[in-house]
Write a protein that holds these residues in place. Structure first.
Motif: not given
Length: 464
Positions: A252, A320, A322, A326
């Motif tokens: 990301g 962040r 992305s 995750t």
């Protein structure tokens, strides 16, 4: 009164001014059968030789009204009379939860345009939006409390989509069609007062024109153009700031929130918009998503939000973005000697046994660790973190919560679930890439050594 040739010249000026066509393109023309789209096709045919265009008509039949099939037949008849190939695309109602039928229809329509443009090799898709449509959009966004991006209205060019009539008044279009003896179909839903745009078109704009400004449509179009200029300037600055501030991280983009807050007003939000676009989220942002971007810069505590297909995660000063969630690291055994591939972590662990050599020096880089093999249990495994984990770092006076260690080590939240932990039995022997545990250090009495290396799957350097 403007003639057909003058009308075509005016449209060609719009095409040139906004760089819609260079000449020689295959153009997919969206034709609903209404006055605007009939005028669009008529005018592009008049310009066809001048610009060397290849035209193909697409009519999208949503099947939402009793008149839908007869409108498709009308457009097919236009194509036969004017010798233009026509494709009719039938779409079906598949509205998403909370999505209006109108929003669904628009989404399906643009998807059909994109699909057929690709199939036909058309580099441009021409749509029949007019100056009146532009004014209605700007006024509607104003009533909704939109910012500069919303007030910018309908872009003359957006990717492959072009709007050659965007500077033409609807009254000019009707005059052209009547003078040329052309017919069109009327969509009765365009007069339904339950739609805000229709109330603006038939009630509010005529009232403003009669009571305040006879040229209110042109005034709103000028306001939209000024807003578009402001947005373009913001985009130019934001593009440079994104290149300066963004760092590639774990698939990301990561940015400092302090640096984002230091940017001039509105630029930080635009930086994040461009980051979203780079990661594949290209749909216009709704109001809640804009507020979410603003909060992500200012939010005092960790957290995560999803905007379309992209996750925004906050950890300390780091933000962040992305294109996916995750994934946690699964529990797996590490053979000794042998290797274990960890796709989620982007690493391969390699374990080997060594006899103690006089020249052996314990590794100092964070990607290799060595233990006294005779002081270790036989079972070695790798997993991600779990609630309640404790870790005794090498050189520390005692064990501490793993969570506290990760925070102190400034490891971002989004990396923690993918961070491999090497376990000797049930004890964390190595937080891979960061710190070995206190377990089984190499001493002068060590005779057998277990060495474990972490190697990036891509062949580059390991994570920070």
């Amino acid at each position: 009164m403007i003639t057909g040739t003058e009308f075509a010249d005016k449209v060609q000026d719009t095409i040139r001014r906004h760089g819609m066509l260079a000449g020689g393109e295959t153009v997919l023309v969206g034709v609903s059968g209404g006055a605007d789209s009939v005028a669009l096709l008529h005018t592009l045919l008049a310009l066809q030789q001048r610009l060397g265009l290849i035209l193909h008509v697409l009519h999208v039949n949503h099947g939402l009204r009793p008149e839908a099939d007869s409108e498709a037949v009308f457009v097919e008849g236009l194509g036969r009379r004017w010798n233009v190939p026509v494709t009719v695309e039938q779409v079906h109602v598949v509205a998403l939860p909370g999505e209006s039928v109108e929003a669904w229809a628009r989404r399906q329509r643009y998807a059909a345009f994109a699909q057929w443009a690709q199939a036909l090799g058309a580099s441009r898709v021409a749509l029949g939006h007019t100056a009146d449509d532009q004014a209605e959009t700007v006024l509607m966004r104003l009533l909704e409390g939109a910012g500069p991006r919303g007030l910018a209205g309908i872009p003359p060019v957006r990717g492959a989509f072009i709007r050659p009539l965007i500077e033409i008044r609807r009254r000019e279009i009707l005059a052209l069609l009547l003078r040329a003896g052309l017919t069109w179909v009327e969509d009765p839903s365009n007069r339904d007062p339950k739609f805000l745009r229709n109330r603006i078109r038939h009630d509010l704009l005529p009232f403003l024109a009669a009571s305040y400004n006879p040229e209110i449509v042109l005034a709103l179009c000028r306001a939209g153009a000024l807003a578009r200029g402001l947005v373009r300037d913001q985009e130019h600055v934001a593009a440079a700031e994104l290149e300066r501030l963004a760092e590639a991280e774990d698939g990301g983009l990561a940015l400092s929130r302090a640096r984002l807050r230091a940017l001039p007003g509105g630029i930080a939000e635009e930086v994040l918009r461009r980051a979203l676009h780079r990661l594949g989220e290209r749909r216009p942002l709704r109001a809640w998503a804009v507020r979410a971007l603003q909060r992500s810069v200012e939010a005092p505590s960790p957290g995560s939000i999803k905007v379309g297909r992209v996750w925004l995660e906050i950890s300390g000063d780091r933000l962040r973005l992305s294109p996916g969630t995750t994934e946690s690291l699964a529990h797996a055994m590490l053979p000794v000697p042998g290797s274990l591939v960890l796709p989620v972590a982007g690493l391969r662990l390699e374990a080997r046994g060594l006899d103690r050599l006089e020249s052996y020096t314990p590794p100092s880089d964070p990607w290799t660790v060595a233990f006294d093999r005779d002081q270790l249990p036989q079972a070695w495994s790798v997993r991600g973190r779990r609630a309640g984990d404790r870790f005794h770092p090498f050189g520390a006076p005692g064990a501490k919560r793993l969570k506290a260690f990760l925070i102190d080590a400034k490891i971002p939240r989004w990396r923690r679930d993918r961070l491999p932990l090497l376990l000797a039995g049930d004890e964390i022997a190595w937080v891979v890439g960061y710190r070995r545990g206190a377990l089984a250090p190499i001493t002068a009495a060590t005779r057998r050594i277990l060495e474990v290396r972490a190697i990036p799957l891509g062949g580059g350097a390991g994570p920070e």
